[in-house]
Design a protein around this motif. Structure first.
Motif, PDB file in Angstrom:
ATOM      1  N   GLU A  26       0.579  -0.774   0.025  1.00  0.00           N
ATOM      2  CA  GLU A  26      -0.145  -0.340  -0.566  1.00  0.00           C
ATOM      3  C   GLU A  26       0.719   1.109   0.325  1.00  0.00           C
ATOM      4  O   GLU A  26       1.438   1.451   1.064  1.00  0.00           O
ATOM      5  CB  GLU A  26      -0.689  -0.263   0.627  1.00  0.00           C
ATOM      6  CG  GLU A  26      -2.269   1.310   1.164  1.00  0.00           C
ATOM      7  CD  GLU A  26      -3.162   0.541   0.675  1.00  0.00           C
ATOM      8  OE1 GLU A  26      -3.820   1.538   0.217  1.00  0.00           O
ATOM      9  OE2 GLU A  26      -3.203  -0.690   0.652  1.00  0.00           O
ATOM     10  N   GLU A  27       0.506   2.451  -0.513  1.00  0.00           N
ATOM     11  CA  GLU A  27       1.213   3.006  -1.315  1.00  0.00           C
ATOM     12  C   GLU A  27       0.485   4.405  -1.656  1.00  0.00           C
ATOM     13  O   GLU A  27       0.437   4.192  -3.435  1.00  0.00           O
ATOM     14  CB  GLU A  27       2.644   3.358  -2.032  1.00  0.00           C
ATOM     15  CG  GLU A  27       3.614   4.427  -1.362  1.00  0.00           C
ATOM     16  CD  GLU A  27       3.512   5.079  -0.176  1.00  0.00           C
ATOM     17  OE1 GLU A  27       2.839   6.235  -0.538  1.00  0.00           O
ATOM     18  OE2 GLU A  27       4.101   4.983   0.839  1.00  0.00           O
ATOM     19  N   SER A  28       0.527   5.578  -1.472  1.00  0.00           N
ATOM     20  CA  SER A  28      -0.117   6.355  -1.693  1.00  0.00           C
ATOM     21  C   SER A  28       0.566   7.486  -2.868  1.00  0.00           C
ATOM     22  O   SER A  28       0.233   8.556  -3.662  1.00  0.00           O
ATOM     23  CB  SER A  28      -1.787   7.253  -1.492  1.00  0.00           C
ATOM     24  OG  SER A  28      -1.000   7.589  -0.391  1.00  0.00           O
ATOM     25  N   ASP A  29       2.076   7.695  -1.454  1.00  0.00           N
ATOM     26  CA  ASP A  29       2.732   9.044  -2.416  1.00  0.00           C
ATOM     27  C   ASP A  29       3.763   8.737  -3.833  1.00  0.00           C
ATOM     28  O   ASP A  29       4.119   7.177  -3.599  1.00  0.00           O
ATOM     29  CB  ASP A  29       3.239   9.317  -1.804  1.00  0.00           C
ATOM     30  CG  ASP A  29       4.439  10.634  -1.791  1.00  0.00           C
ATOM     31  OD1 ASP A  29       5.298   9.838  -1.875  1.00  0.00           O
ATOM     32  OD2 ASP A  29       4.012  11.643  -1.476  1.00  0.00           O
ATOM     33  N   PRO A  30       3.475   9.639  -4.774  1.00  0.00           N
ATOM     34  CA  PRO A  30       4.256   8.499  -5.990  1.00  0.00           C
ATOM     35  C   PRO A  30       5.709   8.839  -5.771  1.00  0.00           C
ATOM     36  O   PRO A  30       6.322   7.427  -6.190  1.00  0.00           O
ATOM     37  CB  PRO A  30       4.007   9.453  -6.993  1.00  0.00           C
ATOM     38  CG  PRO A  30       2.542  10.091  -6.694  1.00  0.00           C
ATOM     39  CD  PRO A  30       2.661  10.214  -5.051  1.00  0.00           C
ATOM     40  N   ALA A  31       6.413   9.745  -5.047  1.00  0.00           N
ATOM     41  CA  ALA A  31       7.828   9.351  -4.612  1.00  0.00           C
ATOM     42  C   ALA A  31       8.083   8.406  -4.063  1.00  0.00           C
ATOM     43  O   ALA A  31       9.613   7.801  -4.068  1.00  0.00           O
ATOM     44  CB  ALA A  31       8.384  10.944  -3.669  1.00  0.00           C
ATOM     45  N   GLU A  32       6.984   7.841  -2.599  1.00  0.00           N
ATOM     46  CA  GLU A  32       7.658   7.002  -2.096  1.00  0.00           C
ATOM     47  C   GLU A  32       7.405   5.809  -2.519  1.00  0.00           C
ATOM     48  O   GLU A  32       7.756   4.961  -1.974  1.00  0.00           O
ATOM     49  CB  GLU A  32       6.601   6.991  -0.707  1.00  0.00           C
ATOM     50  CG  GLU A  32       7.095   6.123   0.456  1.00  0.00           C
ATOM     51  CD  GLU A  32       8.309   6.855   1.368  1.00  0.00           C
ATOM     52  OE1 GLU A  32       8.361   5.262   1.704  1.00  0.00           O
ATOM     53  OE2 GLU A  32       8.696   7.202   1.505  1.00  0.00           O
ATOM     54  N   VAL A  41       4.222  -8.355  -7.918  1.00  0.00           N
ATOM     55  CA  VAL A  41       4.214  -7.694  -6.926  1.00  0.00           C
ATOM     56  C   VAL A  41       3.013  -6.024  -6.553  1.00  0.00           C
ATOM     57  O   VAL A  41       3.583  -5.579  -8.021  1.00  0.00           O
ATOM     58  CB  VAL A  41       5.143  -7.373  -6.129  1.00  0.00           C
ATOM     59  CG1 VAL A  41       5.168  -6.049  -4.875  1.00  0.00           C
ATOM     60  CG2 VAL A  41       5.959  -8.106  -5.238  1.00  0.00           C
ATOM     61  N   MET A  42       2.136  -5.617  -6.508  1.00  0.00           N
ATOM     62  CA  MET A  42       1.871  -4.555  -6.523  1.00  0.00           C
ATOM     63  C   MET A  42       2.035  -3.616  -6.148  1.00  0.00           C
ATOM     64  O   MET A  42       1.809  -4.062  -4.540  1.00  0.00           O
ATOM     65  CB  MET A  42      -0.404  -4.586  -6.760  1.00  0.00           C
ATOM     66  CG  MET A  42      -0.412  -5.586  -7.761  1.00  0.00           C
ATOM     67  SD  MET A  42      -2.279  -5.309  -8.308  1.00  0.00           S
ATOM     68  CE  MET A  42      -2.327  -6.293  -9.761  1.00  0.00           C
ATOM     69  N   VAL A  43       2.424  -2.407  -6.294  1.00  0.00           N
ATOM     70  CA  VAL A  43       2.782  -1.348  -5.392  1.00  0.00           C
ATOM     71  C   VAL A  43       2.023  -0.040  -5.970  1.00  0.00           C
ATOM     72  O   VAL A  43       1.604  -0.242  -6.438  1.00  0.00           O
ATOM     73  CB  VAL A  43       4.218  -0.626  -5.408  1.00  0.00           C
ATOM     74  CG1 VAL A  43       4.047  -0.359  -4.679  1.00  0.00           C
ATOM     75  CG2 VAL A  43       5.071  -1.802  -5.002  1.00  0.00           C
ATOM     76  N   GLY A  44       0.823   0.489  -4.481  1.00  0.00           N
ATOM     77  CA  GLY A  44       0.019   1.972  -5.066  1.00  0.00           C
ATOM     78  C   GLY A  44      -1.305   1.492  -4.274  1.00  0.00           C
ATOM     79  O   GLY A  44      -0.802   1.101  -3.915  1.00  0.00           O
TER      80      GLY A  44
END
Length: 740
Positions: A525-531, A697-700
């Motif tokens: 889980e990650e919503s910040d593009p840079a992170e 692996v999904m990131v987002g």
């Protein structure tokens, strides 16, 4: 400032050519030793020239580069040469062999006789050449003809430079049109976009402006109609509704609709484009695409009406035999499918991962080859062909290799006049077939032979124009087997379970195993593009190799919903290149990319000369700045590229999901966030998920994934194939066989 991509300042250089170290006639690439005023020793100049000889005076613009292997050299973006004016320069120039009939001895004699006027004598009073001992009428005529040819080349190159054409492209133009190059461009520069690889409408349009063609010129607007339809092709359309074409052409060309209508009428009258109905809308097609869809339909109708070339099969007996031979028990749906396939001349098998397509195809092949049937197997990409070969134990080729590409004309040697030698053609990953490739395959299919198309119709349609597999299935023109049951051996994979959940419009299970054990699907889980970028890099560089042992470059593929943005393929390629291939010293910058040994690259267009095709992956193995040459290992062999041809490559640490079609990767890492909103669809995400073989692996963001799953459409494509296939009706077509 990004120093990695910063370009050195552009400079000017001029001097006399002391030696031509290398000159490639086909590409114009050259390595020169040039005496520059104020320097003691000649300097090395690397560039492109249509023709170049020692003794000439050159003017160049470019930048100095200190090559690790070859030292300091001037890399010329533009290179212009003029004949010498001094007696010494003229002797060296003529003695270099650039004009047939003049060697060092005759050059010395001519300059001794005529001095600095030698070149004027050749051009203005060539009869005086016969005053020189050893030069008779035949040799004198050859010298005059050779000088005229060299003069034409220089005049053409000078004109092209004046129109802002780079030297490397100017060489391509000259090689295509020879002495007619200037006349062709002045008459209709838009021919360049049609005739020369690497020159598109926009480049031709800039040249047209330089030669004085008005924006409202009918030549320009007519060329713009084809350009607009080509733009539509890039989105998968074979044609466009008349009003959509007008809107797109007006926007691209910045002209009014009446001009577009006039140009369209002229193109229709010439036969360059064709009007026809699609879903009761009047549409305009490029003539070649319209004809290709009609030819596919005609060929499939003939196949559907025909009888297979093999003898009748006792399927009950055959099924028992193949089960005993393989040690596998076919499910009822697979038995029904096998029976349908062996009694049909053309069959389509479709279904998602884990539903037994491979087992079914292998069973069909074992039964038919036991009957003496000759089989050819192919797939659109090298990776898919290799996978088909491994699963069947039979040789499988890419479609292009099967059809034997003809580099000279860009077509195929195998066609209706020179068909394939087989009784059955098996085409895997058929969802990737665009209209033109499908037409070429069916043209090369022998009249007596059968066809078995295998693919997952729920994936994205082809990158090229059309939706061939979907149109064939929806038309009912040939028998279709749709497998839906996930078999036990695949049911334990979370990748397979997630793919089927997504395809049914449901959110997959994103939780991790409670006991912390390893699995084959993770959602970060990650919503910040840079992170998200930081987490993607850490996952690929550290976590995946440590936990699973995969190579971060060769085994891991990042698949993005789109090219642009912080989490698009372009930005991630730059970030991953820095992370996975740092400390690069040997490098070349071209067309917005920097390439170094160790970089992962992808071929982005079909190159018949090199036998590499759109979507092929490779690793850069060398960069030679002296010879302006890059080598890459692609499909187990070394492939060489001149620097001017590097527009055929892109970095491939990350690529778009569209570009991944037909490929499988050990590991797929897929960013999916709200920044991808415009591209999110169920077929897109489903295609990306089904590319992963061992780990996904999904990131987002869960929200973005949910939006994609709810959007069942991949976008409507304007094609006519389905309607043409249905025009004859489907009463005689066997019913679809589906799993329970």
């Amino acid at each position: 400032m990004n120093t990695r991509t910063a370009k050195p300042p552009r400079e000017a250089l001029s001097g006399s050519v002391e030696r031509v170290t290398f000159h490639a006639e086909e590409t114009g690439f050259c390595v020169l030793r040039v005496k520059v005023r104020g320097t003691r020793d000649p300097v090395t100049v690397v560039g492109h020239a249509g023709a170049i000889s020692a003794g000439e005076f050159v003017q160049a613009s470019g930048a100095w580069n200190n090559d690790r292997q070859h030292g300091l050299q001037f890399k010329a973006e533009f290179l212009r040469s003029v004949p010498p004016t001094t007696a010494e320069g003229i002797e060296r120039y003529l003695g270099s062999g650039m004009i047939k009939g003049i060697g060092p001895v005759n050059a010395k004699r001519m300059v001794a006789a005529f001095g600095e006027r030698t070149l004027d004598v050749i051009e203005e009073t060539p009869e005086r050449l016969r005053d020189i001992g050893g030069i008779g009428p035949k040799r004198a005529a050859g010298i005059v003809a050779g000088w005229a040819e060299q003069k034409v080349i220089r005049e053409i190159m000078l004109a092209l430079h004046g129109w802002g054409v780079s030297t490397s492209r100017a060489v391509r133009i000259y090689k295509t049109y020879a002495s007619d190059a200037v006349a062709v461009i002045v008459d209709n520069p838009y021919r360049l976009a049609r005739d020369i690889r690497g020159i598109g409408f926009l480049t031709a349009d800039r040249i047209a402006e330089k030669v004085g063609i008005e924006k409202t010129s009918m030549k320009r607007v007519r060329a713009g109609i084809s350009h607009a339809l080509a733009e539509a092709m890039s989105e998968g359309h074979c044609g466009l509704p008349v009003h959509d074409l007008q809107d797109l052409a007006c926007k691209l060309l910045e002209v009014d609709g009446e001009l577009v209508n006039q140009a369209t009428a002229l193109e229709l009258a010439d036969g360059s484009v064709v009007e026809d109905n699609v879903r009761k809308e009047r549409c305009v097609f490029l003539a070649g695409l319209h004809a290709a869809e009609a030819q596919i339909a005609a060929r499939l109708h003939t196949l559907a009406d025909g009888n297979p070339p093999w003898p009748a099969v006792n399927t009950a007996k055959a099924i028992g035999w193949v089960e005993a031979k393989t040690g596998l028990t076919l499910a009822p749906s697979q038995r029904d499918a096998l029976e349908l396939a062996v009694r049909s001349k053309a069959t389509v098998i479709t279904g998602g991962p884990g539903v037994g397509k491979t087992t079914l195809v292998n069973s069909i092949l074992k039964v038919l080859t036991a009957k003496g049937v000759s089989v050819s197997l192919c797939a659109p990409t090298g990776r898919a062909a290799k996978r088909l070969s491994e699963s069947t134990g039979m040789e499988a080729l890419t479609v292009h290799r099967l059809l034997e590409t003809d580099p000279k004309n860009g077509g195929f040697r195998r066609n209706d006049a020179n068909p394939l030698s087989c009784d059955l053609l098996v085409v895997d990953e058929s969802s990737m077939l665009d209209v033109m490739l499908a037409r070429s395959l069916l043209r090369a299919l022998p009249d007596h032979a059968g066809l078995l198309m295998v693919g997952d119709v729920d994936q994205l349609p082809s990158v090229g124009p059309g939706r061939v597999l979907a149109d064939i299935i929806e038309s009912g023109a040939v028998p279709v087997v749709r497998l839906t049951e996930v078999f036990r051996q695949a049911a334990g994979s979370r990748i397979v379970a997630s793919a089927h959940a997504i395809n049914r419009g449901r959110m997959p299970d994103l939780t991790r195993p409670a006991d912390g054990s390893l699995t084959d699907f993770y959602f970060i889980e990650e919503s910040d593009p840079a992170e998200a970028v930081r987490k993607i890099i850490a996952t690929i560089r550290e976590r995946i190799p440590a936990s699973f042992g995969f190579d971060p470059v060769r085994d891991v593929q990042v698949l993005c919903p789109m090219q642009r943005g912080a989490l698009g393929a372009r930005a991630l390629n730059a970030a991953l290149q820095e992370a996975l291939n740092p400390g690069r010293t040997e490098k070349v910058e071209r067309f917005g990319w920097t390439y170094s040994p160790g970089d992962k690259v992808m071929q982005v267009e079909n190159d018949y000369d090199r036998s590499v095709y759109n979507g092929d992956l490779g690793i850069v193995t060398g960069v030679d700045t002296e010879q302006s040459d890059l080598t890459a290992e692609i499909d187990g062999r070394e492939v060489s590229y001149g620097f001017s041809d590097l527009d055929e490559l892109s970095l491939a640490y990350a690529t778009s999901i569209h570009k991944s079609q037909g490929s499988e990767y050990p590991v797929v890492v897929m960013p999916i966030t709200m920044s991808h909103y415009n591209m999110l669809s169920r077929p897109l995400i489903y295609t990306g998920v089904t590319r992963a073989k061992k780990l996904l692996v999904m990131v987002g963001e869960r929200r973005a994934l949910g939006i994609a799953i709810r959007n069942a459409s991949a976008g409507k494509r304007w094609t006519r194939l389905g309607e043409v296939l249905m025009e004859r009706g489907t009463d005689s077509v066997p019913a679809t066989a589906a799993a329970p």
